[in-house]
Design an enzyme around this catalytic site. Sequence first.
Site, PDB file in Angstrom:
ATOM      1  N   HIS A 127      -0.753  -0.045 -13.371  1.00  0.00           N
ATOM      2  CA  HIS A 127      -0.053  -1.287 -13.697  1.00  0.00           C
ATOM      3  C   HIS A 127       1.435  -0.977 -13.863  1.00  0.00           C
ATOM      4  O   HIS A 127       1.784  -0.001 -14.533  1.00  0.00           O
ATOM      5  CB  HIS A 127      -0.630  -1.870 -14.994  1.00  0.00           C
ATOM      6  CG  HIS A 127      -0.066  -3.225 -15.302  1.00  0.00           C
ATOM      7  ND1 HIS A 127      -0.492  -4.361 -14.665  1.00  0.00           N
ATOM      8  CD2 HIS A 127       0.920  -3.604 -16.142  1.00  0.00           C
ATOM      9  CE1 HIS A 127       0.203  -5.396 -15.114  1.00  0.00           C
ATOM     10  NE2 HIS A 127       1.062  -4.963 -16.007  1.00  0.00           N
TER      11      HIS A 127
ATOM     12  N   ILE B 232     -12.342  -7.136 -10.290  1.00  0.00           N
ATOM     13  CA  ILE B 232     -13.510  -6.386  -9.806  1.00  0.00           C
ATOM     14  C   ILE B 232     -14.778  -6.984 -10.424  1.00  0.00           C
ATOM     15  O   ILE B 232     -14.863  -7.138 -11.649  1.00  0.00           O
ATOM     16  CB  ILE B 232     -13.371  -4.893 -10.210  1.00  0.00           C
ATOM     17  CG1 ILE B 232     -12.167  -4.260  -9.501  1.00  0.00           C
ATOM     18  CG2 ILE B 232     -14.636  -4.106  -9.894  1.00  0.00           C
ATOM     19  CD1 ILE B 232     -12.267  -4.179  -7.986  1.00  0.00           C
TER      20      ILE B 232
ATOM     21  N   GLY C 115       0.789  -1.236   0.000  1.00  0.00           N
ATOM     22  CA  GLY C 115       0.000   0.000   0.000  1.00  0.00           C
ATOM     23  C   GLY C 115       0.815   1.277   0.000  1.00  0.00           C
ATOM     24  O   GLY C 115       0.331   2.318   0.445  1.00  0.00           O
ATOM     25  N   SER C 116       2.041   1.225  -0.535  1.00  0.00           N
ATOM     26  CA  SER C 116       2.812   2.484  -0.550  1.00  0.00           C
ATOM     27  C   SER C 116       2.168   3.490  -1.492  1.00  0.00           C
ATOM     28  O   SER C 116       2.190   4.696  -1.230  1.00  0.00           O
ATOM     29  CB  SER C 116       4.285   2.243  -0.887  1.00  0.00           C
ATOM     30  OG  SER C 116       4.435   1.784  -2.196  1.00  0.00           O
ATOM     31  N   ASN C 117       1.575   3.022  -2.581  1.00  0.00           N
ATOM     32  CA  ASN C 117       0.841   3.957  -3.458  1.00  0.00           C
ATOM     33  C   ASN C 117      -0.390   4.509  -2.750  1.00  0.00           C
ATOM     34  O   ASN C 117      -0.696   5.693  -2.869  1.00  0.00           O
ATOM     35  CB  ASN C 117       0.410   3.265  -4.751  1.00  0.00           C
ATOM     36  CG  ASN C 117       1.508   3.259  -5.779  1.00  0.00           C
ATOM     37  OD1 ASN C 117       1.804   4.286  -6.391  1.00  0.00           O
ATOM     38  ND2 ASN C 117       2.148   2.106  -5.955  1.00  0.00           N
TER      39      ASN C 117
ATOM     40  N   ASN D 286      -6.942   1.852 -12.455  1.00  0.00           N
ATOM     41  CA  ASN D 286      -5.898   0.956 -11.960  1.00  0.00           C
ATOM     42  C   ASN D 286      -4.534   1.482 -12.375  1.00  0.00           C
ATOM     43  O   ASN D 286      -4.405   2.169 -13.389  1.00  0.00           O
ATOM     44  CB  ASN D 286      -6.112  -0.439 -12.556  1.00  0.00           C
ATOM     45  CG  ASN D 286      -5.092  -1.456 -12.062  1.00  0.00           C
ATOM     46  OD1 ASN D 286      -4.765  -1.503 -10.860  1.00  0.00           O
ATOM     47  ND2 ASN D 286      -4.563  -2.263 -12.967  1.00  0.00           N
TER      48      ASN D 286
HETATM   49  C1  GRF Z   1       2.567  -1.221  -7.726  1.00  0.00           C
HETATM   50  O1  GRF Z   1       3.759  -1.388  -8.425  1.00  0.00           O
HETATM   51  C2  GRF Z   1       1.385  -1.188  -8.665  1.00  0.00           C
HETATM   52  O2  GRF Z   1       1.687  -0.712  -9.924  1.00  0.00           O
HETATM   53  C3  GRF Z   1       1.020  -2.637  -8.774  1.00  0.00           C
HETATM   54  O3  GRF Z   1       1.272  -3.182  -7.515  1.00  0.00           O
HETATM   55  C4  GRF Z   1       2.273  -2.428  -6.846  1.00  0.00           C
HETATM   56  C5  GRF Z   1       1.715  -2.045  -5.516  1.00  0.00           C
HETATM   57  O4  GRF Z   1       2.704  -1.494  -4.675  1.00  0.00           O
HETATM   58  N1  GRF Z   1      -0.293  -2.787  -9.319  1.00  0.00           N
HETATM   59  P1  GRF Z   1       2.278  -0.844  -3.305  1.00  0.00           P
HETATM   60  O5  GRF Z   1       1.420  -1.858  -2.555  1.00  0.00           O
HETATM   61  O6  GRF Z   1       1.492   0.393  -3.627  1.00  0.00           O
HETATM   62  O7  GRF Z   1       3.539  -0.541  -2.579  1.00  0.00           O
END
Ligand code: GRF
Length: 191
Positions: free
Chosen positions: A106, A90, A14-16, A104
């Site tokens: 990717h 989904i 979940g860093s994003n 999403n």
């Molecule tokens: C990211 O690289 C995203 O593109 C992919 O999964 C990864 C998730 O990383 N779909 P994080 O959990 O957000 O660190």
Amino acid sequence: MSKKNIAIFASGSGSNAENLIMYFNNTNTAKIKMILTNNHNAYVLERAEKHKIKSNVFSKEELNNTNKIIDLLLENDIDVIILAGFLLKIPQNIIDNYENKIINIHPALLPKYGGKGMYGDNVHKSVLENNENLSGITIHHVNNNYDEGNIIFQATCKVNKDDSIEALAKKIHELEYKFFPLVIDSFLKTL
Ligand code: GRF
């Protein structure tokens, strides 16, 4: 424009998700209202707690065969769904209620290196095995098929011959942190 409510679906670190939470804390365009995950061990749950964002854990069965998740989204007035490392498909009832409002990210340049099983390090491993010179990120709408919705944005990075999976993943994450919030923010302005 009224503030939009965003729900993030994530299955792992979940860093994003955390990057988006921090970005939208400082804007008046949207709020990350809740984090949803299918994995009760996901580190994203700790990040949600740290930022005092509501979270919910559900099973694949609940996602696919009950109204639990769609009800939760509607009860919380969620306008837009963001998938950030979410590994399940989904279901149709959510896609129908959120047509063109599910996005999403990717970690490669679709249409290459997409589809079932193509997530996380699997993607970077394939890119390296195929001696690609370029990889990058793709931000796209979500439809019924994995990784096949309309592409909204792509950004690239160079792949070096001696890059490890970790080194490539780091470059990709940097692109994600930089562009994902901005692309979502411009998308919100079109709603
Ligand atoms: C990211 O690289 C995203 O593109 C992919 O999964 C990864 C998730 O990383 N779909 P994080 O959990 O957000 O660190």
